[in-house]
Design a protein around this motif. Structure first.
Motif, PDB file in Angstrom:
ATOM      1  N   SER A 149       6.697   4.209 -12.836  1.00  0.00           N
ATOM      2  CA  SER A 149       6.100   5.105 -13.230  1.00  0.00           C
ATOM      3  C   SER A 149       4.248   5.152 -12.566  1.00  0.00           C
ATOM      4  CB  SER A 149       5.351   5.098 -14.509  1.00  0.00           C
ATOM      5  OG  SER A 149       4.951   3.730 -15.191  1.00  0.00           O
ATOM      6  N   ALA A 150       4.131   3.974 -11.769  1.00  0.00           N
ATOM      7  CA  ALA A 150       2.771   3.991 -11.225  1.00  0.00           C
ATOM      8  C   ALA A 150       2.739   4.036 -10.105  1.00  0.00           C
ATOM      9  CB  ALA A 150       2.432   2.414 -11.125  1.00  0.00           C
ATOM     10  N   GLY A 151       3.898   3.624  -9.646  1.00  0.00           N
ATOM     11  CA  GLY A 151       4.445   4.891  -7.807  1.00  0.00           C
ATOM     12  C   GLY A 151       4.109   6.287  -8.019  1.00  0.00           C
ATOM     13  N   ASN A 189       0.846  -0.838  -0.056  1.00  0.00           N
ATOM     14  CA  ASN A 189       0.051  -0.575   0.184  1.00  0.00           C
ATOM     15  C   ASN A 189       0.481   1.027  -0.015  1.00  0.00           C
ATOM     16  OD1 ASN A 189      -1.438   2.528   0.346  1.00  0.00           O
ATOM     17  ND2 ASN A 189      -3.093   0.762   1.476  1.00  0.00           N
ATOM     18  N   LEU A 190       1.277   1.627  -0.959  1.00  0.00           N
ATOM     19  CA  LEU A 190       2.286   2.485  -1.050  1.00  0.00           C
ATOM     20  C   LEU A 190       1.650   3.695  -1.060  1.00  0.00           C
ATOM     21  CD1 LEU A 190       5.009   3.950  -1.940  1.00  0.00           C
ATOM     22  CD2 LEU A 190       4.238   4.327  -4.475  1.00  0.00           C
ATOM     23  N   SER A 191       0.680   4.281  -1.218  1.00  0.00           N
ATOM     24  CA  SER A 191      -0.113   5.570  -0.747  1.00  0.00           C
ATOM     25  C   SER A 191      -0.259   5.213   0.861  1.00  0.00           C
ATOM     26  CB  SER A 191      -1.624   5.171  -1.542  1.00  0.00           C
ATOM     27  OG  SER A 191      -2.623   6.550  -0.839  1.00  0.00           O
ATOM     28  N   VAL A 196       1.249   7.569  -7.914  1.00  0.00           N
ATOM     29  CA  VAL A 196       0.750   7.601  -6.826  1.00  0.00           C
ATOM     30  C   VAL A 196       0.712   8.896  -5.783  1.00  0.00           C
ATOM     31  CG1 VAL A 196       0.814   6.109  -4.273  1.00  0.00           C
ATOM     32  CG2 VAL A 196       0.230   5.038  -6.268  1.00  0.00           C
ATOM     33  N   ALA A 197       2.595   9.652  -6.297  1.00  0.00           N
ATOM     34  CA  ALA A 197       3.253  10.260  -5.374  1.00  0.00           C
ATOM     35  C   ALA A 197       2.076  11.265  -5.222  1.00  0.00           C
ATOM     36  CB  ALA A 197       4.788  10.100  -4.638  1.00  0.00           C
ATOM     37  N   LYS A 198       2.348  11.267  -6.908  1.00  0.00           N
ATOM     38  CA  LYS A 198       1.100  12.554  -7.373  1.00  0.00           C
ATOM     39  C   LYS A 198       0.278  12.806  -6.755  1.00  0.00           C
ATOM     40  CE  LYS A 198      -0.162  15.202 -11.000  1.00  0.00           C
ATOM     41  NZ  LYS A 198       0.260  16.610 -10.983  1.00  0.00           N
TER      42      LYS A 198
END
Length: 222
Positions: A172-174, A145-147, A177-179
């Protein structure tokens, strides 16, 4: 006439986009011929795999997807550069597959990311930890759960940017999520991946730690 705020497609936009996409793919495959040399054979083998792997769809990703994700990462990295450099703190997120002996790794478990214990001096995880210490960065292994992970550490640190180290399919997916969490993200691609998604006998993944150092030198000037 109504004022159009951003884009306005012409009647032949779809044809232009189609031509651009075809040219982009053809040029990309030509330019990265050596780097992508094994993808087609791997995908063919993955599609013929009748076992019920949970990562079957990921393993069957077409070569076009690799190109798309790779370029997406680079565009995000360039767009985020200035905002990243303006944040006081830096969080470094690295993948478990960097561990030189992943399943015997002595990392300490945490609710919001495991910590590298530098149990093997030749492990890239230990090298990243040394670089992070030099620049005063916080470094952790990635969580599923990176978010949630980003939210927690950004709240603790405040004024935070993140560097992700990951493979083409994840980086790029991560960054997206950071954005979504309003955290400027830069990234470093793995030069190859040794994890169980792509290998029957996993081994340590690899990336150029010099690229990580360059990002941090640009930000902190030391």
């Amino acid at each position: 006439m109504r004022k159009i705020p951003t884009y306005h497609f012409s009647d032949n936009f779809s044809d232009k986009l189609g031509r651009f996409t075809a040219d982009f793919i053809a040029e990309g495959f030509k330019l990265f011929e050596n780097e992508f040399a094994y993808i087609d054979s791997f995908v063919t083998s993955a599609k013929n795999d009748a076992s019920e792997r949970s990562d079957h769809q990921l393993r069957c990703s077409e070569k076009e997807r690799y190109l798309l994700e790779m370029v997406s990462y680079k565009i995000y990295d360039q767009l985020n550069r200035d905002a990243f450099n303006k944040q006081k703190h830096t969080l470094i997120i690295m993948p478990d597959c960097l561990s030189i002996h992943e399943y015997e790794c002595q990392k300490s478990e945490g609710d919001h990311g495991n910590l590298c214990k530098s149990c093997h001096s030749d492990c890239l995880g230990a090298e990243i930890s040394d670089v992070a210490k030099h620049y005063g960065c916080r470094v952790l292994f990635s969580k599923r759960n990176l978010s949630e992970q980003l939210q927690h550490h950004a709240h603790e640190l405040g004024n935070t940017a993140v560097i992700g180290v990951a493979c083409i399919m994840m980086l790029s997916a991560g960054m997206r999520v950071a954005k979504d969490e309003n955290i400027p993200a830069r990234g470093v691609l793995l030069q190859y991946t040794g994890c169980e998604h792509w290998n029957d006998q996993p081994f340590a993944s690899y990336f150029s730690i010099e690229q990580l150092k360059q990002i941090l030198r640009e930000k902190y000037g030391k």
